[in-house]
Design an enzyme around this catalytic site. Structure first.
Site, PDB file in Angstrom:
ATOM      1  N   GLU A 159     -16.338  -3.510 -16.584  1.00 38.67           N
ATOM      2  CA  GLU A 159     -17.561  -3.320 -15.811  1.00 38.67           C
ATOM      3  C   GLU A 159     -18.275  -2.139 -16.458  1.00 38.67           C
ATOM      4  O   GLU A 159     -18.002  -0.979 -16.170  1.00 38.67           O
ATOM      5  CB  GLU A 159     -17.267  -2.997 -14.342  1.00 38.67           C
ATOM      6  CG  GLU A 159     -18.551  -3.002 -13.522  1.00 38.67           C
ATOM      7  CD  GLU A 159     -18.695  -1.897 -12.479  1.00 38.67           C
ATOM      8  OE1 GLU A 159     -19.620  -2.006 -11.656  1.00 38.67           O
ATOM      9  OE2 GLU A 159     -17.923  -0.922 -12.477  1.00 38.67           O
ATOM     10  N   ASP A 192     -13.009  -1.170 -13.520  1.00 43.07           N
ATOM     11  CA  ASP A 192     -14.129  -0.586 -12.783  1.00 43.07           C
ATOM     12  C   ASP A 192     -14.751   0.579 -13.567  1.00 43.07           C
ATOM     13  O   ASP A 192     -14.032   1.420 -14.123  1.00 43.07           O
ATOM     14  CB  ASP A 192     -13.572  -0.062 -11.446  1.00 43.07           C
ATOM     15  CG  ASP A 192     -14.653   0.328 -10.470  1.00 43.07           C
ATOM     16  OD1 ASP A 192     -15.438  -0.537 -10.079  1.00 43.07           O
ATOM     17  OD2 ASP A 192     -14.708   1.526 -10.092  1.00 43.07           O
TER      18      ASP A 192
HETATM   19  C1  GLC Z   1     -18.001  -0.149  -9.302  1.00 41.35           C
HETATM   20  C2  GLC Z   1     -17.716  -1.081  -8.160  1.00 41.35           C
HETATM   21  C3  GLC Z   1     -18.435  -0.582  -6.954  1.00 41.35           C
HETATM   22  C4  GLC Z   1     -17.906   0.785  -6.622  1.00 41.35           C
HETATM   23  C5  GLC Z   1     -18.026   1.727  -7.805  1.00 41.35           C
HETATM   24  C6  GLC Z   1     -17.191   2.948  -7.619  1.00 41.35           C
HETATM   25  O1  GLC Z   1     -19.332  -0.152  -9.662  1.00 41.35           O
HETATM   26  O2  GLC Z   1     -18.068  -2.384  -8.519  1.00 41.35           O
HETATM   27  O3  GLC Z   1     -18.307  -1.444  -5.864  1.00 41.35           O
HETATM   28  O4  GLC Z   1     -18.615   1.323  -5.535  1.00 41.35           O
HETATM   29  O5  GLC Z   1     -17.558   1.127  -8.986  1.00 41.35           O
HETATM   30  O6  GLC Z   1     -15.841   2.643  -7.761  1.00 41.35           O
END
Ligand code: GLC
Length: 564
Positions: free
Chosen positions: A288, A227
């Site tokens: 991500e 994440d």
């Molecule tokens: C990422 C996740 C999202 C979350 C954010 C904070 O972007 O995909 O859903 O709100 O991180 O952890």
């Protein structure tokens, strides 16, 4: 009318693009994202859980996916739907137990499905033991050094240390009361105030995450989706930063944001690479990281770093052939250039579902969500038609593809969630100005005639399901050869049969700008994103995103053709 041009049509353009071959499963895998709250609910409390997932894995084996990625199910107060973790090495009771996790993992592996779990290293929950210890400790203490605490500006420290804005709205800083109740230091949170950012310059934080990685690797997971993988390191001195007015809050478009994509993040992933490499079975890390181009994203997947990174530049491209051609070409150049597979994704739990997003009446000033009062709305029917065509293109592309639960049913974004039911922190932190992401998170339908469409047996659902969803229920779609589910099943099985994940790719020349035409392995793909029908080249139709007669490909339709 045809938009095919006359001169030397249908020949591959010079130079085919590589697919980063290699034996590891993650180079070609189709990975299905499960959002545990909304997948299947075994105990009827309205929130999905791990035993629910286990009970429904057969449907994913039938669909033909290679792996699943589970959004967080660890202990969490659920202020950001589990992306606020209070204990990284245990399961939240709302989702079950570690025993339930092990059972789910064993069942998935028994079905030949790999399992990736979500790891949230940028921030914890404010309920995490470390943050509670930091609050109880003094400024300058080792407990505070695990997070980013700073004195405020202004005469009495009453102003936040800098001007950074939270992704969810409002400032990135909150002030604490010191243990003696005096107003004290401020702590940084890129997201909600209940999600304090770790300080990744702390050796203790680094060691703790190695331990967490090993905890899950020892249990047998096949990898991690990481994440906010571009956020862990903040620029030295935390300088002020004002984002462009129409900027992407996750950092997709500006080059030097002091909290996104700082060079220091890479040594963290080199370290994790080593942790994973000590295990057998090709364990994988997927980033991500919201970056503006495939080239920049590829920095996260150099040979000694992560294995995959989400291709958000592709996900954010509209249904327009020239733009798609460019991002596909760039991706098939940039990722293989560093030895990594390209990845492809159209939907996830943070963006408007592509069955709605690809046919909006205008740009969405609401950012990541739409609601009943948004000035832009999805055009009914068109979105699903385009989504089916877009998925037909995506699942032919070499590399690894991500699906988001429910897209295989053609689910649209749910626009008319009542205000009182909304739960995304974005909705609250922007004083209801941005709707946020609840519309893509509604529990998915399994059986048309069952309570909550088979999500559970009680009919409870943490977000209300629309009345029209009976027609999207899996049991209805499974019986209908024209359904989106049937389309996805065929796409996945032909993708596998033709080895498309690792096949060479080449654009075909001789088509108008509105058409995507390429050859991948022994399959030819033609997609018509224009307004006039397109004459198909020779070759039997293997798959079509819509039924049609003859050899003229209708608008917003894509086909796979067998090589003539
Ligand atoms: C990422 C996740 C999202 C979350 C954010 C904070 O972007 O995909 O859903 O709100 O991180 O952890």
């Amino acid at each position: 009318m045809t938009s095919t041009q006359d001169a030397s049509p249908h020949v591959p353009a010079a130079g085919s693009l590589a697919a980063a071959p290699g034996p590891e499963w993650w180079r070609t895998a189709v990975i299905y994202q499960i959002y545990p709250r909304s997948f299947a609910d075994s105990n009827g409390d309205g929130l999905g859980d791990l035993p629910g997932i286990t009970s429904r894995l057969g449907a994913l084996a039938e669909l033909g996916v290679d792996a699943i990625w589970l959004s967080p199910f660890m202990v969490s107060p659920q202020n950001d739907a589990g992306y606020d973790v209070a204990d990284y090495c245990d399961v939240d009771p709302i989702f079950g137990t570690l025993g339930d996790f092990d059972a789910m993992l064993a069942t998935a592996h028994g079905l030949g499905i790999r399992v990736i779990v979500d790891l949230v290293p940028n921030h914890s929950s404010d309920q995490h033991r470390w943050f509670q210890e930091a609050l109880a400790a003094a400024p300058g203490s080792p407990e505070r050094a695990r997070y980013i605490f700073r004195d405020g500006r202004g005469e009495h420290g009453e102003l936040p240390p800098n001007n950074w804005e939270s992704v969810f709205g409002g400032p990135q800083w909150d002030r604490v009361s010191e243990p003696d109740s005096t107003p004290g230091q401020w702590y940084l949170h890129i997201f909600d105030s209940s999600q304090p950012d770790f300080d990744w310059t702390s050796p203790e934080v680094r060691e703790e995450f190695r331990r967490i990685l090993r905890f899950w690797l020892d249990r047998g997971v096949d990898g991690f989706r990481v994440d906010v993988a571009h956020g862990l390191i903040k620029k030295e001195g935390l300088p002020d930063y004002t984002p462009p007015a129409d900027g992407d809050s996750m950092g997709g478009d500006d080059d030097d944001v002091p909290y996104w994509g700082q060079p220091g993040v890479h040594e963290i992933y080199r370290d994790w690479h080593e942790v994973l490499a000590a295990y057998d079975g090709d364990r994988a890390l997927c980033a991500e990281a919201w970056l503006p181009t495939p080239d920049k994203t590829a920095l996260w997947v150099r040979p000694d770093e992560m294995h995959q990174a989400f291709n958000f530049p592709y996900a954010m491209t509209d249904w327009e052939a020239p733009a798609l051609r460019e991002v596909i070409t760039e991706s098939l150049r940039a990722f293989p250039a560093v030895g990594a597979p390209a990845t492809w994704v159209l939907s996830n739990h943070d963006v408007i579902r592509h069955a709605s997003r690809l046919a909006l009446t205008g740009e969405s000033p609401q950012g990541e969500g739409i609601g009943p009062l948004s000035p832009t709305q999805p055009i009914p029917g068109l979105g699903l038609r385009r989504a089916r065509a877009a998925s037909t293109v995506m699942l032919a592309l070499p590399g690894s593809a991500y699906l988001y639960q429910g897209e295989e049913l053609g689910l649209p974004e749910v626009v008319d969630i009542p205000d009182a039911a909304r739960q995304d922190p974005t909705w609250f932190r922007t004083n209801h100005e941005k709707y946020g992401r609840d519309g893509c998170r509604v529990p998915i339908p399994w059986e048309a005639a069952a309570p909550a469409y088979g999500f559970n047996e009680t009919g409870a659902s943490w977000l209300p399901q629309p009345a029209e969803w009976a027609e999207h229920a899996r049991d209805v779609e499974a019986r209908d050869p024209r359904s989106t589910l049937s389309l996805y099943r065929r796409l996945l099985s032909e993708r596998r049969a033709h080895g498309l994940g690792a096949a060479p790719f080449a654009w075909l020349e001789g088509y108008s700008d509105d058409v995507l035409a390429f050859r991948v392995g022994d399959v030819t793909v033609i997609a018509n994103a224009g307004s006039a029908p397109v004459e198909l080249p020779a070759g039997g139709i293997l798959i079509s995103s819509e039924p049609f007669e003859g050899r003229m490909l209708p608008t917003d339709t894509a086909v796979w053709l067998a090589r003539d």
